[in-house]
Design a protein around this motif. Structure first.
Motif, short mmCIF file in Angstrom:
data_model
loop_
_atom_site.label_atom_id
_atom_site.label_comp_id
_atom_site.label_asym_id
_atom_site.label_seq_id
_atom_site.Cartn_x
_atom_site.Cartn_y
_atom_site.Cartn_z
N PHE A 1 8.78 17.93 -15.46
CA PHE A 1 9.99 17.89 -16.29
C PHE A 1 10.08 16.57 -17.06
CE2 PHE A 1 11.67 20.90 -12.94
CZ PHE A 1 11.48 22.02 -13.74
N HIS A 2 9.70 15.49 -16.41
CA HIS A 2 9.69 14.19 -17.07
C HIS A 2 8.71 14.21 -18.25
CE1 HIS A 2 10.00 9.89 -17.60
NE2 HIS A 2 8.67 9.79 -17.52
N LEU A 3 7.53 14.80 -18.04
CA LEU A 3 6.54 14.90 -19.10
C LEU A 3 7.04 15.76 -20.25
CD1 LEU A 3 3.62 14.11 -19.85
CD2 LEU A 3 2.89 16.24 -18.80
N ILE A 4 7.67 16.89 -19.94
CA ILE A 4 8.22 17.77 -20.97
C ILE A 4 9.29 17.04 -21.78
CG2 ILE A 4 9.57 19.86 -21.37
CD1 ILE A 4 8.10 21.10 -18.96
N ALA A 5 10.14 16.27 -21.10
CA ALA A 5 11.23 15.57 -21.77
C ALA A 5 10.73 14.41 -22.63
CB ALA A 5 12.24 15.08 -20.75
N THR A 6 9.72 13.70 -22.14
CA THR A 6 9.29 12.50 -22.85
C THR A 6 8.14 12.74 -23.83
OG1 THR A 6 7.80 11.90 -21.03
CG2 THR A 6 10.04 10.98 -20.99
N ARG A 7 7.24 13.67 -23.51
CA ARG A 7 6.06 13.89 -24.36
C ARG A 7 5.79 15.38 -24.53
NH1 ARG A 7 1.53 10.00 -22.27
NH2 ARG A 7 0.70 10.36 -24.33
N PRO A 8 6.63 16.11 -25.25
CA PRO A 8 6.46 17.55 -25.40
C PRO A 8 5.18 17.94 -26.14
CG PRO A 8 8.20 16.78 -26.84
CD PRO A 8 7.80 15.61 -25.98
N GLN A 9 4.64 17.03 -26.95
CA GLN A 9 3.41 17.34 -27.68
C GLN A 9 2.23 17.56 -26.74
OE1 GLN A 9 4.80 14.32 -27.63
NE2 GLN A 9 3.19 12.82 -27.28
N LEU A 10 2.24 16.89 -25.58
CA LEU A 10 1.17 17.10 -24.59
C LEU A 10 1.21 18.52 -24.04
CD1 LEU A 10 1.10 13.77 -22.54
CD2 LEU A 10 -0.47 14.56 -24.32
#
Length: 127
Positions: free
Chosen positions: A6-15
């Motif tokens: 969820f942290h990754l989705i919130a901070t770096r959605p392009q990944l």
């Protein structure tokens, strides 16, 4: 504490988008191979079934001829056995040649990638 995914989705959605594109590319790369294998399997199965039907039909006709015609009047009794054997042999050959799903079945690469991603997510959740 937020789950790392969820942290990754919130901070770096392009990944996440790049990862989804990689999955789509993997499926697109596997699709022609899988389609060709399914077509080949369907063709050999259909040929085996048709050959079996013809062989069984000819065997039935041969049996009826054998029952009706006296053996002394038959010019080539061996033909009553040989003629049905040809399509029956073709049916067996097609059945043996039919590709089977082996150890590396359809979308095996995609399956391995999903497993690797799940392991990675579990490790990220632990830390």
């Amino acid at each position: 504490m937020m789950h790392p995914l969820f942290h990754l989705i919130a901070t770096r959605p392009q990944l996440l988008a790049e990862h989804a594109e990689a999955y789509a590319a993997l499926v697109a790369a596997e699709a022609p191979r899988i389609s060709a294998a399914w077509k080949r399997s369907a063709l050999f199965s259909a040929l085996a079934l048709c050959s079996l039907a013809v062989g069984v039909g000819l065997a039935g006709v041969a049996l009826m001829l054998w029952a009706v015609i006296p053996e002394a009047a038959m010019r080539a009794p061996w033909a009553l056995i040989a003629v049905p054997l040809l399509p029956l042999a073709a049916a067996v050959a097609c059945a043996v040649a039919t590709p089977r799903g082996g150890k590396h079945g359809a979308l095996e690469n995609l399956h391995q990638q999903v497993k690797a991603d799940i392991v990675m997510l579990r490790e990220a959740a632990r830390s």
